[in-house]
Structure formats: structure tokens, C-alpha cells
Design a protein around this motif. Structure first.
Motif, PDB file in Angstrom:
ATOM      1  N   GLU A   1      51.949  30.615  38.050  1.00 33.15           N
ATOM      2  CA  GLU A   1      51.648  28.641  38.034  1.00 33.15           C
ATOM      3  C   GLU A   1      50.403  28.880  39.660  1.00 33.15           C
ATOM      4  OE1 GLU A   1      54.968  26.792  39.663  1.00 33.15           O
ATOM      5  OE2 GLU A   1      56.459  27.433  38.296  1.00 33.15           O
ATOM      6  N   ARG A   2      49.516  27.909  38.858  1.00 30.41           N
ATOM      7  CA  ARG A   2      48.824  28.010  40.118  1.00 30.41           C
ATOM      8  C   ARG A   2      47.226  26.538  39.556  1.00 30.41           C
ATOM      9  NH1 ARG A   2      44.005  32.271  38.626  1.00 30.41           N
ATOM     10  NH2 ARG A   2      45.292  33.884  38.727  1.00 30.41           N
ATOM     11  N   GLN A   3      47.574  26.084  41.214  1.00 30.55           N
ATOM     12  CA  GLN A   3      47.186  24.837  41.581  1.00 30.55           C
ATOM     13  C   GLN A   3      47.622  23.907  40.214  1.00 30.55           C
ATOM     14  OE1 GLN A   3      42.779  25.866  40.984  1.00 30.55           O
ATOM     15  NE2 GLN A   3      42.989  26.536  42.669  1.00 30.55           N
ATOM     16  N   GLY A   4      48.832  23.999  40.319  1.00 34.10           N
ATOM     17  CA  GLY A   4      49.587  22.975  39.473  1.00 34.10           C
ATOM     18  C   GLY A   4      49.315  23.003  37.727  1.00 34.10           C
ATOM     19  N   ARG A   5      49.162  23.974  37.402  1.00 41.37           N
ATOM     20  CA  ARG A   5      49.362  23.854  36.463  1.00 41.37           C
ATOM     21  C   ARG A   5      50.229  25.679  36.351  1.00 41.37           C
ATOM     22  NH1 ARG A   5      43.818  26.385  35.395  1.00 41.37           N
ATOM     23  NH2 ARG A   5      44.640  27.884  33.922  1.00 41.37           N
ATOM     24  N   ARG A   6      50.400  25.502  35.006  1.00 39.02           N
ATOM     25  CA  ARG A   6      51.505  26.404  34.244  1.00 39.02           C
ATOM     26  C   ARG A   6      51.121  28.327  32.964  1.00 39.02           C
ATOM     27  NH1 ARG A   6      57.557  24.020  34.223  1.00 39.02           N
ATOM     28  NH2 ARG A   6      57.380  24.137  36.339  1.00 39.02           N
ATOM     29  N   ILE A   7      51.074  29.059  33.038  1.00 45.32           N
ATOM     30  CA  ILE A   7      50.449  29.408  32.244  1.00 45.32           C
ATOM     31  C   ILE A   7      51.719  30.593  31.595  1.00 45.32           C
ATOM     32  CG2 ILE A   7      48.308  31.714  31.850  1.00 45.32           C
ATOM     33  CD1 ILE A   7      47.402  29.785  34.059  1.00 45.32           C
ATOM     34  N   MET A   8      51.674  30.453  30.431  1.00 47.78           N
ATOM     35  CA  MET A   8      52.821  31.392  29.928  1.00 47.78           C
ATOM     36  C   MET A   8      52.309  32.575  29.608  1.00 47.78           C
ATOM     37  SD  MET A   8      55.352  29.903  30.670  1.00 47.78           S
ATOM     38  CE  MET A   8      56.954  30.528  29.922  1.00 47.78           C
ATOM     39  N   ASN A   9      52.867  33.645  29.757  1.00 46.77           N
ATOM     40  CA  ASN A   9      52.438  35.146  28.772  1.00 46.77           C
ATOM     41  C   ASN A   9      50.806  35.205  29.371  1.00 46.77           C
ATOM     42  OD1 ASN A   9      54.927  35.459  27.769  1.00 46.77           O
ATOM     43  ND2 ASN A   9      54.140  34.329  26.305  1.00 46.77           N
ATOM     44  N   PRO A  10      50.158  35.138  31.297  1.00 42.12           N
ATOM     45  CA  PRO A  10      49.209  35.337  31.283  1.00 42.12           C
ATOM     46  C   PRO A  10      48.620  36.607  31.103  1.00 42.12           C
ATOM     47  CG  PRO A  10      50.845  36.015  33.416  1.00 42.12           C
ATOM     48  CD  PRO A  10      51.949  34.947  31.648  1.00 42.12           C
ATOM     49  N   ASP A  11      47.017  37.189  30.296  1.00 45.00           N
ATOM     50  CA  ASP A  11      46.305  38.250  30.194  1.00 45.00           C
ATOM     51  C   ASP A  11      46.292  39.116  30.878  1.00 45.00           C
ATOM     52  OD1 ASP A  11      44.139  39.380  30.431  1.00 45.00           O
ATOM     53  OD2 ASP A  11      43.866  38.673  27.893  1.00 45.00           O
ATOM     54  N   SER A  12      46.566  40.252  30.945  1.00 41.45           N
ATOM     55  CA  SER A  12      46.568  41.052  32.047  1.00 41.45           C
ATOM     56  C   SER A  12      45.749  41.161  32.977  1.00 41.45           C
ATOM     57  CB  SER A  12      46.932  42.588  31.307  1.00 41.45           C
ATOM     58  OG  SER A  12      45.797  43.367  30.422  1.00 41.45           O
ATOM     59  N   ASP A  13      43.739  40.810  31.924  1.00 35.00           N
ATOM     60  CA  ASP A  13      43.251  40.509  33.268  1.00 35.00           C
ATOM     61  C   ASP A  13      42.982  39.315  34.234  1.00 35.00           C
ATOM     62  OD1 ASP A  13      42.285  42.828  32.336  1.00 35.00           O
ATOM     63  OD2 ASP A  13      41.447  41.810  30.033  1.00 35.00           O
ATOM     64  N   MET A  14      44.154  38.545  34.083  1.00 33.15           N
ATOM     65  CA  MET A  14      43.823  37.623  35.347  1.00 33.15           C
ATOM     66  C   MET A  14      44.197  38.152  37.149  1.00 33.15           C
ATOM     67  SD  MET A  14      46.853  34.351  35.552  1.00 33.15           S
ATOM     68  CE  MET A  14      45.741  33.092  34.275  1.00 33.15           C
TER      69      MET A  14
END
Length: 155
Positions: free
Chosen positions: A114-127
Motif C-alpha cells: 500500500e503506497r499513497q492510498g494505492r494498493r499494489i497486488m503481487n508487486p514486482d520484485s524490482d519495486m
């Protein structure tokens, strides 16, 4: 869990150890008759083996109940999903998920951010993990507790 799974027939040394020959391999609906020494043996393969009753009993016991296999069954009990907050003191700050060591050191996996009100499911490992991110991590409870303590994460 058989010790011969994933090996070539010649690598199993079944003939040398037990005096038996593999005559055929049943693999699903396919039969491999007179397999070659470099044929691989896969999990769930059924082997047709030629030998005496005693030899077959010994090889069966070795293949179906390999030494040390009792108690090797892994369970997926004790796994949890934790919501962890990245503060200024976190050692994960400014590292990528891949370079964070979460998977390698704690056998855990980042499944969401969760970042700045956004949900990122299965994030990229380079994040890159940023200040104020909330990480959703799955792992065994005791390993997650170690991750929290060692990485200065906020629960």
C-alpha cells in the motif's frame, strides 16, 4: 520423496544395489517400455521391475519409503499474512523487494504494497520499498516475528 525421483535410471544404481532391472515406466497414460539408462524417473512414475521377490521387496521399500522420509512431510500450517509499516528506522527502506532479503532470509513473500492510498497486488520484485509503505507479507509466524525485529518494522 523417493531418492530416485529426478534421477536418470543409471544414476539410481538399482541394478548394482538391488540386482533389479527396470523393464518399463508407466507415466500417466504413457508407457516407456525398455527405458534407456538416461531416461529420467519422475515423481508418480510407476516402475515395472524384474528381480526376485526378495530383491523387489528391498527395492520397493527403498523407493517407496526412503531412509529419513518419515517426518519430512512439510506442512503449511502456521503461515500468516502480516501488515507491516515501513518507518524511518527500517533497514528495508530504499531497498528493492528482491534485495531486501525477505524471501531468502525469512522464507516470506511480499504479496502486496500500500503506497499513497494505492494498493499494489503481487508487486514486482524490482519495486523499491519507500518510507510510509505498508507491506503485506506472508510467512511463518516465528519467521515474520524475526523479520519485524531485525528490520525495525512497525506492526
Amino acid at each position: 520423496d523417493s531418492d530416485i525421483s529426478g534421477k536418470k535410471i543409471e544414476e539410481t544404481e538399482l541394478r548394482k544395489k538391488y540386482g533389479v532391472n527396470i523393464i518399463a515406466i508407466q507415466r500417466g497414460s504413457k508407457a516407456i517400455v525398455s527405458p534407456k539408462p538416461d531416461n529420467l524417473i519422475f515423481p508418480k512414475d510407476e516402475l515395472l521391475v524384474l528381480g526376485t521377490d526378495e530383491q523387489i521387496d528391498l527395492v520397493r521399500n527403498s523407493i517407496e519409503n526412503p531412509e529419513g522420509s518419515r517426518g519430512r512431510l512439510a506442512t503449511i500450517e502456521g503461515y500468516e499474512l502480516k501488515r507491516l509499516f515501513i518507518g524511518e528506522a527500517s533497514s528495508l527502506l530504499h531497498r528493492t523487494i528482491r534485495n531486501s532479503g525477505i524471501r531468502e532470509n525469512y522464507d516470506a513473500m511480499v504479496v502486496g504494497v500500500e503506497r499513497q492510498g494505492r494498493r499494489i497486488m503481487n508487486p514486482d520484485s524490482d519495486m523499491t520499498i519507500e518510507l510510509s509503505d505498508t507491506l503485506w507479507i506472508v510467512g511463518q509466524l516465528h519467521r515474520l516475528d524475526a523479520l519485524i525485529a531485525e528490520s525495525n518494522l512497525i506492526v
